[in-house]
Write an enzyme that holds these catalytic residues in place. Structure first.
Site, PDB file in Angstrom:
ATOM      1  N   GLN A  45     -13.721  41.574  13.850  1.00 53.10           N
ATOM      2  CA  GLN A  45     -13.043  40.679  12.912  1.00 53.10           C
ATOM      3  C   GLN A  45     -13.142  39.219  13.317  1.00 53.10           C
ATOM      4  O   GLN A  45     -12.788  38.340  12.542  1.00 53.10           O
ATOM      5  CB  GLN A  45     -11.569  41.075  12.764  1.00 53.10           C
ATOM      6  CG  GLN A  45     -10.717  40.873  14.006  1.00 53.10           C
ATOM      7  CD  GLN A  45     -10.742  42.071  14.935  1.00 53.10           C
ATOM      8  OE1 GLN A  45     -11.609  42.938  14.821  1.00 53.10           O
ATOM      9  NE2 GLN A  45      -9.763  42.145  15.825  1.00 53.10           N
ATOM     10  N   HIS A  75      -8.885  34.171   5.360  1.00 56.61           N
ATOM     11  CA  HIS A  75      -8.990  32.774   5.770  1.00 56.61           C
ATOM     12  C   HIS A  75     -10.238  32.560   6.629  1.00 56.61           C
ATOM     13  O   HIS A  75     -10.829  33.503   7.155  1.00 56.61           O
ATOM     14  CB  HIS A  75      -7.745  32.349   6.545  1.00 56.61           C
ATOM     15  CG  HIS A  75      -7.468  33.206   7.744  1.00 56.61           C
ATOM     16  ND1 HIS A  75      -8.194  33.134   8.906  1.00 56.61           N
ATOM     17  CD2 HIS A  75      -6.551  34.183   7.951  1.00 56.61           C
ATOM     18  CE1 HIS A  75      -7.745  34.000   9.777  1.00 56.61           C
ATOM     19  NE2 HIS A  75      -6.740  34.665   9.227  1.00 56.61           N
ATOM     20  N   ASP A 369      -6.972  39.543   7.466  1.00 58.27           N
ATOM     21  CA  ASP A 369      -7.847  40.701   7.679  1.00 58.27           C
ATOM     22  C   ASP A 369      -7.096  42.025   7.599  1.00 58.27           C
ATOM     23  O   ASP A 369      -7.574  42.983   6.969  1.00 58.27           O
ATOM     24  CB  ASP A 369      -8.598  40.583   9.009  1.00 58.27           C
ATOM     25  CG  ASP A 369      -7.689  40.348  10.208  1.00 58.27           C
ATOM     26  OD1 ASP A 369      -6.504  40.005  10.026  1.00 58.27           O
ATOM     27  OD2 ASP A 369      -8.175  40.489  11.348  1.00 58.27           O
TER      28      ASP A 369
END
Length: 487
Positions: A45, A75, A369
């Site tokens: 991630q 973001h 996420d």
């Protein structure tokens, strides 16, 4: 509106020229981050967004006209969270106080100081989101020429700023398009939904007690611990041999690996002299990256994938339920009907056409996420993927296109498209025939990868009829397993 705990704000204009003043060949609107890809595409991630390979053609078919497009975006690249930043400072301090020498390649640690800060969007993250807005405009140009997107964002600063940067990129593309028929002015309106504890917020849901604090809250960490024990030992031994006296643990090794992506996305320098040693093309990767091999980065990527899968995705019995509220909002937008949901939606906001308008062709929402993993689970994007092995690495091609780096990197985006096709495509009936002429079709893309949604019988182009798509969302329409949240 402030009494509703929400703000409709005017986005402050951040000069696009200042964001684009430096040459950034590593990161482009079309392909994302393409430097040092043998490493940088394997940061879980923490990977910067890159265009993911798709087995199906991701372009808009020539015989189809897009009538609706929704983007749900993470973001852009950020500094570590405050808690992690503190742990990295402690790690470096322990190395400085414990190591009696620094082996080849580790010498930079002798004088390294942690200066990344915490939580805030980086300059790289800003540019990612500008690029994302440009790409969204270009892909959906036929709609974007006539209408700007309706924007919502979760309330944390880095998410709000990401939404602002996205609109700036979209706006710059609109102004450059002589065929556009609208001339809006920046800043664009957006709905900012606070991330305060207990608030109903489909872009940052923390209402499910059993998931946040109960037995389901540790499943991801436990799975990561299991996989970590299978590969980290030899790496930690090598690191300790190069830092005698530091006495690092496997968890410390992972933390050192974390600093590779965080240092890289924090840098906005362009030093051709060091480019080849890192990412190339004027954007060197952090020296932390060179401490580990390509195969070790693949193991790191899988470690993060396991954590997201079992922590927030299909591997957690309550993971997909966390995304149900957003999916029900999506269904309302697709069908043009009021939201029906009993989970994390805010009825006041979703019942007000000022804060949840229907009938718009373009929507853009900005989130995190972990929340996006829940949405992907609720959509059934990875239905049919077996539980991730906790003792042996699997490649994303073996997992229906799943990896944390493929699903939720920095600046990740999920596109949901509705289109009318002239009869040349498949019919959403399991590949058994063709759709009726001008039937409405739906398709989902994750970072440019077309997802074959099994629940609605996606055709050879990844499309389902709108009717079948809505029917296939029975899990979301039935509120998932929300009742277990408070059992």
């Amino acid at each position: 509106m402030t009494g509703l705990g929400v703000m409709v704000v005017m986005v402050g204009f951040l000069a696009i020229a200042s964001l684009q003043s430096e040459s950034r060949p590593c990161d482009t609107p079309d392909l994302g981050f393409q430097c040092g890809t043998a490493i940088s595409h394997f940061w879980g991630q923490y990977s910067p967004y890159f265009s993911v390979p798709s087995e199906l053609d991701a372009s808009i078919p020539d015989d189809c006209e897009v009538t609706f497009a929704q983007v749900l975006s993470r973001h852009g690249a950020r500094a570590p969270t405050l808690k992690r930043a503190a742990s990295y400072v402690d790690l470096i301090d322990r190395i400085h106080h414990g190591a009696i020498s620094y082996g080849p390649g580790y010498e930079f640690l002798r004088t390294y100081d942690y200066t990344l800060g915490a939580d805030e969007l980086t300059r790289t993250g800003q540019q990612q989101m500008v690029n994302s807005g440009i790409k969204f405009y270009r892909r959906y140009r036929a709609l974007a020429r006539k209408s700007i997107p309706f924007v919502r964002t979760a309330g944390q600063d880095r998410v709000v700023h990401s939404a602002e940067n996205f609109t700036q990129g979209f706006h710059s593309a609109l102004l450059a398009d002589r065929g556009s028929t609208v001339r809006p002015t920046l800043p664009y309106d957006m709905v900012v939904i606070p991330e305060t504890a207990g608030a109903n917020n489909t872009l940052h849901n923390d209402l499910c007690t059993a998931f946040e604090e109960g037995p389901y809250s540790t499943i991801g960490d436990d799975a990561q611990d299991t996989y970590l024990s299978t590969f980290a030992g030899p790496i930690t031994a090598r690191v300790n041999a190069n830092l005698p006296g530091a006495n690092l643990t496997d968890a410390d090794t992972v933390a050192l690996m974390d600093l590779c992506p965080f240092e890289t996305v924090a840098s906005s320098s362009s030093d051709p002299a060091t480019a080849d040693a890192g990412g190339g093309n004027g954007r060197p990767l952090s020296p932390f990256c060179r401490l580990f091999s390509e195969s070790e980065w693949r193991a790191y990527d899988y470690l993060q994938s396991v954590g997201k899968w079992y922590g927030y995705g299909p591997g957690n019995p309550l993971g997909p339920t966390q995304g149900v509220g957003f999916v029900n909002e999506l269904l309302a937008r697709l069908a043009g009907v009021p939201v029906r949901d009993g989970t994390s939606t805010n009825r006041t906001l979703d019942g007000d056409p000022r804060t949840f308008p229907l009938g718009r062709p373009l929507y853009a929402d900005f989130s995190h996420d972990n929340d996006m993993m829940g949405v992907l689970g609720a959509l059934g994007a990875y239905d049919g993927v077996p539980p991730l092995d906790k003792t042996a690495r699997r490649d994303p091609e073996e997992l229906g296109g799943y990896a944390a780096s493929w699903a939720v990197p920095f600046a990740a985006r999920i596109y949901v498209e509705k289109m009318r096709c002239s009869g040349g495509g498949g019919g959403g009936g399991g590949g058994e025939g063709r759709q009726e002429k001008d039937e409405e079709m739906v398709r989902v893309l994750v970072n440019d990868r077309v997802m074959t949604l099994k629940g609605c019988g996606a055709d050879e182009r990844g499309m389902c009829t709108l009717e079948r798509f809505i029917e296939s969302m029975a899990f979301a329409r039935g509120n998932g397993k929300w009742d277990l949240c408070f059992a």
